[in-house]
Design a protein around this motif. Structure first.
Motif, PDB file in Angstrom:
ATOM      1  N   ILE A  13       0.837  -1.208   0.000  1.00 19.21           N
ATOM      2  CA  ILE A  13       0.000   0.000   0.000  1.00 19.21           C
ATOM      3  C   ILE A  13       0.867   1.250   0.000  1.00 19.21           C
ATOM      4  CG2 ILE A  13      -1.771   1.285   1.259  1.00 19.21           C
ATOM      5  CD1 ILE A  13      -2.800  -1.221  -0.097  1.00 19.21           C
ATOM      6  N   ARG A  14       2.031   1.202   0.672  1.00 22.01           N
ATOM      7  CA  ARG A  14       2.911   2.382   0.690  1.00 22.01           C
ATOM      8  C   ARG A  14       3.342   2.764  -0.720  1.00 22.01           C
ATOM      9  NH1 ARG A  14       5.719   0.335   5.338  1.00 22.01           N
ATOM     10  NH2 ARG A  14       7.413  -0.342   3.967  1.00 22.01           N
ATOM     11  N   TRP A  15       3.489   1.772  -1.595  1.00 20.33           N
ATOM     12  CA  TRP A  15       3.919   2.064  -2.965  1.00 20.33           C
ATOM     13  C   TRP A  15       2.951   3.008  -3.664  1.00 20.33           C
ATOM     14  CZ3 TRP A  15       1.880   1.450  -7.839  1.00 20.33           C
ATOM     15  CH2 TRP A  15       2.772   1.623  -8.913  1.00 20.33           C
ATOM     16  N   PHE A  16       1.673   2.870  -3.377  1.00 25.31           N
ATOM     17  CA  PHE A  16       0.667   3.676  -4.059  1.00 25.31           C
ATOM     18  C   PHE A  16       0.652   5.130  -3.582  1.00 25.31           C
ATOM     19  CE2 PHE A  16      -1.075  -0.643  -4.466  1.00 25.31           C
ATOM     20  CZ  PHE A  16      -1.306  -0.669  -5.836  1.00 25.31           C
ATOM     21  N   VAL A  17       1.237   5.421  -2.421  1.00 26.38           N
ATOM     22  CA  VAL A  17       1.124   6.779  -1.853  1.00 26.38           C
ATOM     23  C   VAL A  17       2.489   7.406  -1.572  1.00 26.38           C
ATOM     24  CG1 VAL A  17      -1.116   6.251  -0.827  1.00 26.38           C
ATOM     25  CG2 VAL A  17       0.949   5.904   0.531  1.00 26.38           C
ATOM     26  N   LYS A  18       3.550   6.868  -2.167  1.00 26.41           N
ATOM     27  CA  LYS A  18       4.881   7.333  -1.802  1.00 26.41           C
ATOM     28  C   LYS A  18       5.352   8.524  -2.632  1.00 26.41           C
ATOM     29  CE  LYS A  18       7.796   4.341  -4.703  1.00 26.41           C
ATOM     30  NZ  LYS A  18       8.884   3.360  -4.681  1.00 26.41           N
ATOM     31  N   SER A  92      -9.066   5.060  16.229  1.00 31.60           N
ATOM     32  CA  SER A  92      -8.404   4.007  15.475  1.00 31.60           C
ATOM     33  C   SER A  92      -7.518   3.152  16.371  1.00 31.60           C
ATOM     34  CB  SER A  92      -7.557   4.612  14.349  1.00 31.60           C
ATOM     35  OG  SER A  92      -6.883   3.600  13.650  1.00 31.60           O
ATOM     36  N   SER A  93      -7.972   1.925  16.637  1.00 35.41           N
ATOM     37  CA  SER A  93      -7.174   0.974  17.400  1.00 35.41           C
ATOM     38  C   SER A  93      -6.668  -0.144  16.509  1.00 35.41           C
ATOM     39  CB  SER A  93      -8.022   0.390  18.548  1.00 35.41           C
ATOM     40  OG  SER A  93      -9.183  -0.230  18.026  1.00 35.41           O
ATOM     41  N   LEU A  94      -6.983  -0.060  15.245  1.00 36.97           N
ATOM     42  CA  LEU A  94      -6.554  -1.073  14.283  1.00 36.97           C
ATOM     43  C   LEU A  94      -5.276  -0.610  13.605  1.00 36.97           C
ATOM     44  CD1 LEU A  94      -7.338  -3.751  12.901  1.00 36.97           C
ATOM     45  CD2 LEU A  94      -8.557  -2.400  11.192  1.00 36.97           C
ATOM     46  N   ARG A  95      -4.239  -1.415  13.739  1.00 41.13           N
ATOM     47  CA  ARG A  95      -2.924  -1.018  13.254  1.00 41.13           C
ATOM     48  C   ARG A  95      -2.925  -0.728  11.758  1.00 41.13           C
ATOM     49  NH1 ARG A  95       2.577  -4.746  13.423  1.00 41.13           N
ATOM     50  NH2 ARG A  95       3.930  -3.271  12.327  1.00 41.13           N
ATOM     51  N   TYR A  96      -3.659  -1.535  11.007  1.00 41.12           N
ATOM     52  CA  TYR A  96      -3.634  -1.412   9.550  1.00 41.12           C
ATOM     53  C   TYR A  96      -4.896  -0.742   9.006  1.00 41.12           C
ATOM     54  CZ  TYR A  96       0.268  -4.656   9.996  1.00 41.12           C
ATOM     55  OH  TYR A  96       1.451  -5.242  10.338  1.00 41.12           O
ATOM     56  N   ALA A  97      -5.471   0.172   9.788  1.00 44.45           N
ATOM     57  CA  ALA A  97      -6.714   0.824   9.363  1.00 44.45           C
ATOM     58  C   ALA A  97      -6.527   1.571   8.052  1.00 44.45           C
ATOM     59  CB  ALA A  97      -7.200   1.774  10.458  1.00 44.45           C
ATOM     60  N   THR A  98      -5.457   2.339   7.930  1.00 48.46           N
ATOM     61  CA  THR A  98      -5.209   3.091   6.707  1.00 48.46           C
ATOM     62  C   THR A  98      -4.987   2.148   5.533  1.00 48.46           C
ATOM     63  OG1 THR A  98      -4.261   4.952   7.914  1.00 48.46           O
ATOM     64  CG2 THR A  98      -3.690   4.764   5.593  1.00 48.46           C
ATOM     65  N   ASP A  99      -4.192   1.113   5.752  1.00 49.33           N
ATOM     66  CA  ASP A  99      -3.916   0.149   4.690  1.00 49.33           C
ATOM     67  C   ASP A  99      -5.193  -0.528   4.206  1.00 49.33           C
ATOM     68  OD1 ASP A  99      -1.615   0.328   6.695  1.00 49.33           O
ATOM     69  OD2 ASP A  99      -0.602  -0.541   4.961  1.00 49.33           O
ATOM     70  N   LEU A 100      -6.053  -0.935   5.135  1.00 48.82           N
ATOM     71  CA  LEU A 100      -7.285  -1.608   4.766  1.00 48.82           C
ATOM     72  C   LEU A 100      -8.220  -0.675   4.014  1.00 48.82           C
ATOM     73  CD1 LEU A 100      -7.996  -3.705   7.986  1.00 48.82           C
ATOM     74  CD2 LEU A 100      -7.448  -4.590   5.717  1.00 48.82           C
ATOM     75  N   SER A 101      -8.300   0.569   4.458  1.00 51.06           N
ATOM     76  CA  SER A 101      -9.166   1.531   3.777  1.00 51.06           C
ATOM     77  C   SER A 101      -8.724   1.737   2.333  1.00 51.06           C
ATOM     78  CB  SER A 101      -9.157   2.866   4.528  1.00 51.06           C
ATOM     79  OG  SER A 101      -9.764   2.738   5.789  1.00 51.06           O
ATOM     80  N   LEU A 103      -6.819  -0.327   0.572  1.00 45.34           N
ATOM     81  CA  LEU A 103      -6.945  -1.597  -0.137  1.00 45.34           C
ATOM     82  C   LEU A 103      -8.373  -1.804  -0.633  1.00 45.34           C
ATOM     83  CD1 LEU A 103      -5.859  -4.346  -1.067  1.00 45.34           C
ATOM     84  CD2 LEU A 103      -6.378  -5.214   1.232  1.00 45.34           C
ATOM     85  N   PHE A 104      -9.362  -1.547   0.235  1.00 48.59           N
ATOM     86  CA  PHE A 104     -10.746  -1.749  -0.174  1.00 48.59           C
ATOM     87  C   PHE A 104     -11.195  -0.682  -1.171  1.00 48.59           C
ATOM     88  CE2 PHE A 104     -11.024  -4.811   3.238  1.00 48.59           C
ATOM     89  CZ  PHE A 104     -11.926  -5.735   2.719  1.00 48.59           C
ATOM     90  N   GLY A 105     -10.491   0.453  -1.205  1.00 48.15           N
ATOM     91  CA  GLY A 105     -10.745   1.413  -2.271  1.00 48.15           C
ATOM     92  C   GLY A 105     -10.344   0.842  -3.621  1.00 48.15           C
ATOM     93  N   LEU A 106      -9.250   0.104  -3.644  1.00 46.73           N
ATOM     94  CA  LEU A 106      -8.818  -0.552  -4.883  1.00 46.73           C
ATOM     95  C   LEU A 106      -9.755  -1.698  -5.260  1.00 46.73           C
ATOM     96  CD1 LEU A 106      -4.956  -0.729  -4.207  1.00 46.73           C
ATOM     97  CD2 LEU A 106      -6.149   0.877  -5.707  1.00 46.73           C
ATOM     98  N   ILE A 107     -10.160  -2.475  -4.252  1.00 47.77           N
ATOM     99  CA  ILE A 107     -11.083  -3.584  -4.512  1.00 47.77           C
ATOM    100  C   ILE A 107     -12.414  -3.050  -5.046  1.00 47.77           C
ATOM    101  CG2 ILE A 107     -12.422  -5.423  -3.409  1.00 47.77           C
ATOM    102  CD1 ILE A 107     -10.067  -5.809  -1.476  1.00 47.77           C
ATOM    103  N   TRP A 108     -12.869  -1.951  -4.479  1.00 43.17           N
ATOM    104  CA  TRP A 108     -14.116  -1.315  -4.937  1.00 43.17           C
ATOM    105  C   TRP A 108     -13.997  -0.895  -6.402  1.00 43.17           C
ATOM    106  CZ3 TRP A 108     -14.185   4.053  -6.114  1.00 43.17           C
ATOM    107  CH2 TRP A 108     -15.435   4.560  -6.454  1.00 43.17           C
ATOM    108  N   ALA A 109     -12.865  -0.302  -6.775  1.00 43.59           N
ATOM    109  CA  ALA A 109     -12.669   0.122  -8.161  1.00 43.59           C
ATOM    110  C   ALA A 109     -12.674  -1.086  -9.097  1.00 43.59           C
ATOM    111  CB  ALA A 109     -11.355   0.888  -8.291  1.00 43.59           C
ATOM    112  N   ALA A 110     -12.006  -2.164  -8.685  1.00 46.04           N
ATOM    113  CA  ALA A 110     -11.988  -3.375  -9.513  1.00 46.04           C
ATOM    114  C   ALA A 110     -13.380  -3.970  -9.647  1.00 46.04           C
ATOM    115  CB  ALA A 110     -11.026  -4.395  -8.901  1.00 46.04           C
ATOM    116  N   GLU A 111     -14.133  -3.933  -8.550  1.00 40.83           N
ATOM    117  CA  GLU A 111     -15.515  -4.458  -8.586  1.00 40.83           C
ATOM    118  C   GLU A 111     -16.380  -3.669  -9.557  1.00 40.83           C
ATOM    119  OE1 GLU A 111     -19.337  -3.136  -7.389  1.00 40.83           O
ATOM    120  OE2 GLU A 111     -18.001  -2.816  -5.673  1.00 40.83           O
ATOM    121  N   ILE A 112     -16.218  -2.355  -9.580  1.00 40.84           N
ATOM    122  CA  ILE A 112     -16.971  -1.529 -10.527  1.00 40.84           C
ATOM    123  C   ILE A 112     -16.571  -1.873 -11.961  1.00 40.84           C
ATOM    124  CG2 ILE A 112     -17.318   0.825 -11.382  1.00 40.84           C
ATOM    125  CD1 ILE A 112     -17.066   1.805  -8.527  1.00 40.84           C
ATOM    126  N   GLY A 113     -15.266  -2.024 -12.176  1.00 43.76           N
ATOM    127  CA  GLY A 113     -14.787  -2.355 -13.514  1.00 43.76           C
ATOM    128  C   GLY A 113     -15.317  -3.686 -14.006  1.00 43.76           C
TER     129      GLY A 113
END
Length: 376
Positions: A13-18, A92-101, A103-113
């Motif tokens: 996920i860091r690759w997408f926002v670096k 936010s008590s979830l360590r990977y909250a940002t990563d999951l958000s 990631l699911f943005g990408l999954i959502w885009a793929a689902e639309i496609g």
């Protein structure tokens, strides 16, 4: 709404926002905030895709379209949960909250496609128009919302657009395949748009940061000015983060500075002020704040500390200035008087009252012979 997102933890996920790694951390966080800033945008996007999926199920209640509808609803619920529970609420008590958000943005885009591709292959003109219009409008919204992270935004656009273009190869109408020829121009245009939007946004954030820095920092020494330290002291008095943790305020006034300044000129006086502020900044702790509030008078704010720690810092400042002055013959008599006051956030008092106590203590130090510290 306050932003509680953080930088992604996983390399993928860091690759997408670096992008823009050379920028200040706060600016990079602001650029990253796009996916976490608006419940309304998520609701609007969800209603849009839900409408298209529902129409597809009504017109063609096949396993594919039913699965698309279910997947769309599940992904939306997860994205809403992540935004609401771990981002918007600040809990936010979830360590990977940002990563999951993200990631699911990408999954959502793929689902639309994928769903849009199914609508094109269905050969139903109603679904083709609805799905393609929806996908194109969503890409525009993605570009605007996520302009701070163009690599991530463009990946979402690719996941939305490529399946739609490829699907034209699996339906009988040859003219629809013109969408494939149109793809390079369309995607290039969006990439250019994203980068232009990102450059404009980045420039705006840099200008904002520079303006804020100029308003709260001393131009000569680079430390905080009166406004900057007053803001921090006000925040310390109102702080609920550290409970009843005390903080100390040190009021510093240079002894013999006027004589040196008058005898050697303002340029020499400025060098003394700059060197003194740099020395104090080195001596204090990382979380402490140093400010020049006028002339040769400085303030040090030490959060979460007591009189013993403040005394040690005061002694180091006095010793540091003695060592500095000892290197120059024309700096004879240069010293510093320090007044210290200890305050608790639970105390009923104003910033002016705290500063007044520290100021009185500083004058007591001068009365005691200068180049020493006293408590008030």
């Amino acid at each position: 709404m306050s932003n509680f997102h953080s930088f992604p933890s996983t390399p993928f996920i860091r690759w997408f926002v670096k992008d823009n790694q050379s920028l200040d951390r706060d600016i990079r966080l602001k650029l990253l905030k796009g996916p976490f800033t608006s419940r309304a945008a998520l609701v609007a996007a969800g209603m849009n895709t839900l409408l298209v999926c529902s129409v597809a199920v009504v017109l063609h209640p096949t396993l594919f379209f039913i699965s698309w509808l279910v997947a769309d609803m599940v992904i939306w619920i997860i994205r809403w949960f992540l935004l609401q529970r771990f981002m918007a609420s600040g809990k936010s008590s979830l360590r990977y909250a940002t990563d999951l958000s993200l990631l699911f943005g990408l999954i959502w885009a793929a689902e639309i496609g994928i769903g849009t591709a199914g609508c094109i292959i269905s050969q139903d003109p109603v679904l083709q128009v609805l799905a393609c219009t929806s996908a194109v409008s969503m890409n525009g919204a993605i570009a605007m919302r996520n302009q701070g992270i163009p690599r991530y935004a463009f990946t979402q656009i690719l996941l939305t657009d490529i399946p739609m273009k490829l699907a034209t190869l699996f339906q009988p109408e040859p003219m629809l395949r013109l969408l494939i020829l149109q793809a390079p121009m369309y995607l290039t245009g969006l990439w250019v748009l994203l980068n232009n939007l990102n450059a404009t946004l980045t420039t705006a954030y840099i200008s904002e940061a520079q303006s804020t820095h100029s308003a709260t920092h001393d131009k000569l020494t680079g430390v905080l000015n009166r406004l900057g330290i007053l803001n921090l002291m006000t925040a310390s008095l109102n702080s609920k983060t550290h409970g009843d943790s005390d903080f100390c305020v040190l009021c510093l006034d240079l002894d013999g500075f006027k004589k040196i300044n008058d005898a050697n000129g303002h340029a020499t006086g400025d060098r003394v002020l700059v060197s003194f502020s740099e020395m104090v900044t080195r001596v204090v702790r990382k979380g402490d704040a140093v400010a020049r509030i006028g002339g040769d008078e400085f303030i040090v704010l030490m959060p979460d500390t007591d009189k013993i720690s403040a005394s040690l810092i005061a002694e180091r400042i006095i010793k540091g200035l003695e060592d500095y002055a000892g290197k120059y013959e024309n700096y004879e008599g240069l010293g510093v008087s320090i007044g210290i006051t200890q305050t608790s956030p639970s105390e009923q008092g104003s910033v002016d009252q705290v500063l007044s106590r520290a100021d009185v203590a500083m004058y007591n130090a001068k009365s005691a012979g200068k180049n020493c510290f006293r408590f008030g």
